[in-house]
Every structure is written in C-alpha cells, then in structure tokens.
Design a protein around this motif. Sequence first.
Motif, PDB file in Angstrom:
ATOM      1  N   ASP A   1     -13.002   9.263  -6.098  1.00 38.81           N
ATOM      2  CA  ASP A   1     -11.818   8.747  -5.417  1.00 38.81           C
ATOM      3  C   ASP A   1     -11.890   7.225  -5.368  1.00 38.81           C
ATOM      4  N   LYS A   2     -10.889   6.537  -5.919  1.00 35.32           N
ATOM      5  CA  LYS A   2     -10.935   5.083  -6.055  1.00 35.32           C
ATOM      6  C   LYS A   2     -10.728   4.350  -4.748  1.00 35.32           C
ATOM      7  N   TYR A   3      -9.693   4.742  -3.990  1.00 34.26           N
ATOM      8  CA  TYR A   3      -9.307   3.970  -2.811  1.00 34.26           C
ATOM      9  C   TYR A   3      -9.730   4.596  -1.481  1.00 34.26           C
ATOM     10  N   GLY A   4     -10.000   5.884  -1.458  1.00 37.15           N
ATOM     11  CA  GLY A   4     -10.375   6.528  -0.208  1.00 37.15           C
ATOM     12  C   GLY A   4      -9.165   6.890   0.644  1.00 37.15           C
ATOM     13  N   TYR A   5      -9.382   6.895   1.970  1.00 35.43           N
ATOM     14  CA  TYR A   5      -8.364   7.379   2.903  1.00 35.43           C
ATOM     15  C   TYR A   5      -8.069   6.338   3.975  1.00 35.43           C
ATOM     16  N   ILE A   6      -6.898   6.454   4.548  1.00 35.45           N
ATOM     17  CA  ILE A   6      -6.450   5.495   5.554  1.00 35.45           C
ATOM     18  C   ILE A   6      -7.255   5.637   6.847  1.00 35.45           C
ATOM     19  N   THR A   7      -7.758   6.833   7.119  1.00 31.31           N
ATOM     20  CA  THR A   7      -8.643   7.085   8.248  1.00 31.31           C
ATOM     21  C   THR A   7      -9.870   7.822   7.722  1.00 31.31           C
ATOM     22  N   PRO A   8     -11.010   7.739   8.417  1.00 29.35           N
ATOM     23  CA  PRO A   8     -12.211   8.427   7.933  1.00 29.35           C
ATOM     24  C   PRO A   8     -11.938   9.900   7.673  1.00 29.35           C
ATOM     25  N   THR A   9     -12.175  10.324   6.449  1.00 27.41           N
ATOM     26  CA  THR A   9     -11.873  11.698   6.033  1.00 27.41           C
ATOM     27  C   THR A   9     -12.983  12.215   5.140  1.00 27.41           C
ATOM     28  N   GLU A  10     -13.415  13.430   5.388  1.00 28.69           N
ATOM     29  CA  GLU A  10     -14.415  14.066   4.543  1.00 28.69           C
ATOM     30  C   GLU A  10     -13.808  15.304   3.913  1.00 28.69           C
ATOM     31  N   LEU A  11     -13.707  15.288   2.586  1.00 24.90           N
ATOM     32  CA  LEU A  11     -13.248  16.473   1.865  1.00 24.90           C
ATOM     33  C   LEU A  11     -14.485  17.268   1.490  1.00 24.90           C
ATOM     34  N   THR A  12     -14.704  18.362   2.163  1.00 27.60           N
ATOM     35  CA  THR A  12     -15.932  19.113   1.944  1.00 27.60           C
ATOM     36  C   THR A  12     -15.700  20.597   2.166  1.00 27.60           C
ATOM     37  N   SER A  13     -16.554  21.385   1.546  1.00 30.84           N
ATOM     38  CA  SER A  13     -16.524  22.837   1.712  1.00 30.84           C
ATOM     39  C   SER A  13     -17.954  23.323   1.843  1.00 30.84           C
ATOM     40  N   ASP A  14     -18.223  24.145   2.854  1.00 33.70           N
ATOM     41  CA  ASP A  14     -19.573  24.683   3.028  1.00 33.70           C
ATOM     42  C   ASP A  14     -19.953  25.578   1.850  1.00 33.70           C
ATOM     43  N   VAL A  15     -21.241  25.543   1.501  1.00 31.51           N
ATOM     44  CA  VAL A  15     -21.791  26.443   0.487  1.00 31.51           C
ATOM     45  C   VAL A  15     -22.673  27.452   1.210  1.00 31.51           C
TER      46      VAL A  15
ATOM     47  N   ILE B   1       0.861  -1.183   0.000  1.00 34.17           N
ATOM     48  CA  ILE B   1       0.000   0.000   0.000  1.00 34.17           C
ATOM     49  C   ILE B   1       0.893   1.227   0.000  1.00 34.17           C
ATOM     50  N   ILE B   2       0.428   2.300  -0.627  1.00 34.01           N
ATOM     51  CA  ILE B   2       1.135   3.574  -0.555  1.00 34.01           C
ATOM     52  C   ILE B   2       0.104   4.679  -0.347  1.00 34.01           C
ATOM     53  N   ILE B   3       0.424   5.595   0.580  1.00 35.45           N
ATOM     54  CA  ILE B   3      -0.520   6.662   0.928  1.00 35.45           C
ATOM     55  C   ILE B   3       0.189   8.013   0.954  1.00 35.45           C
ATOM     56  N   ASP B   4      -0.603   9.064   0.833  1.00 32.81           N
ATOM     57  CA  ASP B   4      -0.100  10.419   1.043  1.00 32.81           C
ATOM     58  C   ASP B   4       0.031  10.625   2.546  1.00 32.81           C
ATOM     59  N   ALA B   5       1.224  11.002   2.997  1.00 35.33           N
ATOM     60  CA  ALA B   5       1.482  11.107   4.437  1.00 35.33           C
ATOM     61  C   ALA B   5       0.820  12.314   5.069  1.00 35.33           C
ATOM     62  N   ASP B   6       0.392  13.262   4.270  1.00 35.12           N
ATOM     63  CA  ASP B   6      -0.247  14.455   4.822  1.00 35.12           C
ATOM     64  C   ASP B   6      -1.739  14.221   5.074  1.00 35.12           C
ATOM     65  N   SER B   7      -2.431  13.677   4.087  1.00 31.63           N
ATOM     66  CA  SER B   7      -3.887  13.511   4.191  1.00 31.63           C
ATOM     67  C   SER B   7      -4.321  12.083   4.500  1.00 31.63           C
ATOM     68  N   GLY B   8      -3.436  11.117   4.252  1.00 32.09           N
ATOM     69  CA  GLY B   8      -3.814   9.719   4.428  1.00 32.09           C
ATOM     70  C   GLY B   8      -4.521   9.136   3.227  1.00 32.09           C
ATOM     71  N   LYS B   9      -4.553   9.864   2.118  1.00 37.85           N
ATOM     72  CA  LYS B   9      -5.203   9.359   0.905  1.00 37.85           C
ATOM     73  C   LYS B   9      -4.441   8.154   0.368  1.00 37.85           C
ATOM     74  N   ILE B  10      -5.167   7.101   0.070  1.00 41.59           N
ATOM     75  CA  ILE B  10      -4.556   5.890  -0.470  1.00 41.59           C
ATOM     76  C   ILE B  10      -4.360   6.038  -1.974  1.00 41.59           C
TER      77      ILE B  10
END
Length: 435
Positions: free
Chosen positions: A390-404, A45-54
């Motif tokens: 997003d194909k694989y998601g994140y190593i920990t529960p993560t929500e990428l969101t922005s309020d409208v 497995i390889i992930i982004d160390a900042d966000s945990g994205k797989i």
Amino acid sequence: MKKWWKAASMHVLMAFALVVSMLTMSVTSASAKSDEPNVLAKAAIIIDADSGKILYEKNANKALGIASMSKMMTEYILLDKIKAGEISWDDKYNVSKYAYKISHDTELSNVALREDGVYTVRELYEAMAIYSANAATIALTEVMAGSEKKFLPLMNKKAEELGLEKYTFYNATGLNNSQLQNMHPKGTPKKGENKMPAKEVAKLSYALLKAHPEVLETASVLKKTFAKGTKDAIPMENWNYMLKGGKYEYNGVDGLKTGSTDYAGQCFAATAKRGDMRVIAIVMDAKEKNGDSTYKARFDATKVLLDYAFDNFEKQTVLAKNTTFKNQQTIEVKNGKEKTVKIQATTPIEMVVNKNDTKTMKPKLVLDHSSISAPVKKGVVVGHVEINGDKYGYITPTELTSDVVTTTSASERGWLSKGFTGLGDFFKNVWNKVF
C-alpha cells in the motif's frame, strides 16, 4: 513468382507492424490511465470514504488556509448536540448585534437577519450548510456555547478527539478575523485565519460522514429559500456547483463544503458516490492553468481527482475467506501424535485497490511461532495475514489483517513416547559433540 512473394511478405510485415503498434498503444493507454493525476492546486488528497484509504495525495501535510471548510467542524458539533438531545432543530434564536451586523455585509456569503428576528436552529443550519452563510454560522455558535469565543474550545476539543494535527481555529466561519468588523473572538489575532493540512481536512470530512451521514441530506440541496413565506425570503443557491443540476454537475457528487478567502484561495471538500464506492476529495488553493484563482478552478481540480479515483480504483477481495497458503499449508506440532496441523486465514480482507496495479497488494503470512505444542485444537490462532504494497496508507490508523488458525487437531503423545524421543535427542547431541 518472386514479385508475388515479395509483395506478400511486405503485406505480412505491414500487418505485423500494425498489430504491434495497436498493442503498444493499448498498453500505453492503460498505463497512462493509471498515472497519478496532475492537480492544479497547492494541496490535494482523495480517500475512500468507507475505509479511509488514501488513493492520492499532494502536499497534504502542510497547514494551509481552509476558509469555509471550517464550517464542517461547526456542523459536526451541532449534529453531535442534536443527536445527544442537547439542542433541538426547533429551538429559537434571537439575533445578536454581532450576527446582525455580519449578516448585512454584502461582501460575504450571508442571509440577511432581522435585528428583531427569531430563527430556528434548522433554518440557520440550512443557511450555513447550503449557502455558507457566515452570520448564520455565528448565530449557531451562540446557540451552542453562548458566544463564538466560547465555541472555539469546543472546536479544539473535537479536533483533538478526532486526532487532527497542525490545525488552528480562530473563528467558526473560516473568514479572516479582519472581516469580522472588530468583533472577532477575543484573544485571537485581528488578521487570524483558520489553517489545517489537506489530510486533516479529509480526516474531518471522513469522520463527519461516519458520525453524521445525514449531513448529505442538506449538503446535497442545490437551491432553497431562507425564511420562505416571509417578506425577508432569500433564495439560496449551493456554492457546490458540482451537485446534480449545478453548472459543473458531476455524476455522484452530493456534498460537502466549499470555501474561499484571499488567504486560502479556492478550496473544496467534495464527496461523490458511484456504485458501492464513495470517495472524499480535498483541493486547496486551486488555480487555473494561467495561475488565476477562480471558482471553476476548484471544480476542475476536484474533477481530476474524482475521475482518477473512479477510473482506476475499485473494491476487491484481496484475501478470500478460509484462504490456505501454498508455501505454508501446515505448522509443526511439538510432542504431538500428528507432526503437523493444517492452517488457514479466517476472515476475508476487502479493500479499494488500483485495478491497473493489483499485483502490488500481496497478502503476507505472519506466524507467531514456527511450531506449536500439543495438544492442539481446531481454531487456535497461530498468526495473521498482513497486506503489503500500500503506497499511501490510511487517513486514520488502520490494520488490514485476518487471523490464521488451525483447521485440524493434534493430540499429545504419551510419556513413554516422549521419553524415547528425548533419549534419542540426547544421544544425537552426544554423537554430534564427540564426532
């Protein structure tokens, strides 16, 4: 004239075919570059160390032997206690019979400890983090908990806190209990060995770097001498041969932990940084093409993962600040003097994306309701933006969101105006029912 025309036509056709061929090769090359890697390992497995994205995973949910990658948990708990002031780097350790005997097993990675020796926590930590010294690891568990047996609950507690799954800890070193000369923690199997899925090893590595980035100050050391200046001085060379100056040096690698046993095979939890992107790569039971289990195999497999990440991924802004939406620039206002108010996203969304396939990452507007009642002020939250694709998601529960939110206001209509509207709606409904 006809011969000239035929010759010219032939040259044009040949040139056209060459251009088409070059374009096809270019497209094929770009496509091949973004293909997922072929990793010669049982799990990876390889992930982004900042966000945990797989970024990629292979058989990452199956629990396998983790060998000395277990020591990252021991490091984590020790650094927690150092930070909390419960233990000091200068605290002294008197060698136990258990640690002494294991330290003189030449078949294991070790620094030999004197039976009457006294060592600092820092010395033992460096031996563990750089040289994967097993007896030094046991010694640290005794410093922290009194014994390795009493240390196991601390490992399990930390694993639970981190949300790890499918893990089993039988000791702090990652050795097979059969290698501990019948001194393994009581209550654990005589041949027990630590297990964890690759995804959970990545989660542990991710959490360790987040909580204690200083771990890299030691993990990145290629060579150091244990007990320097004494007759017991022992040269230590980091088992991570991908470090700068190492046999398989890879640009940007500065950690994290190797591991190998007969059961686990060749394992490696690596981290590397280039530019503004740091990644964490895990390989478990890596093999050569011919099936041999070698040190080189784990570094070759890790290189494949790192090349894939750095060649194909980059940080991008997938949603800019104050973004408006082409197909939904406003939201309807009930009972307002203004029929609609304008809306926009508030905060930008940045993420690591595959630069060869950016179209898959699409912002999606999600409104809480189709309309909003007056009065309406600026800045009222009416929904949010999600990122899809997003194909694989994140190593920990993560929500990428922005309020409208609303960017204009609407005042409420007076009672007379609302009354006429209500009366109109009434007769409209009557008309529809009658006719």
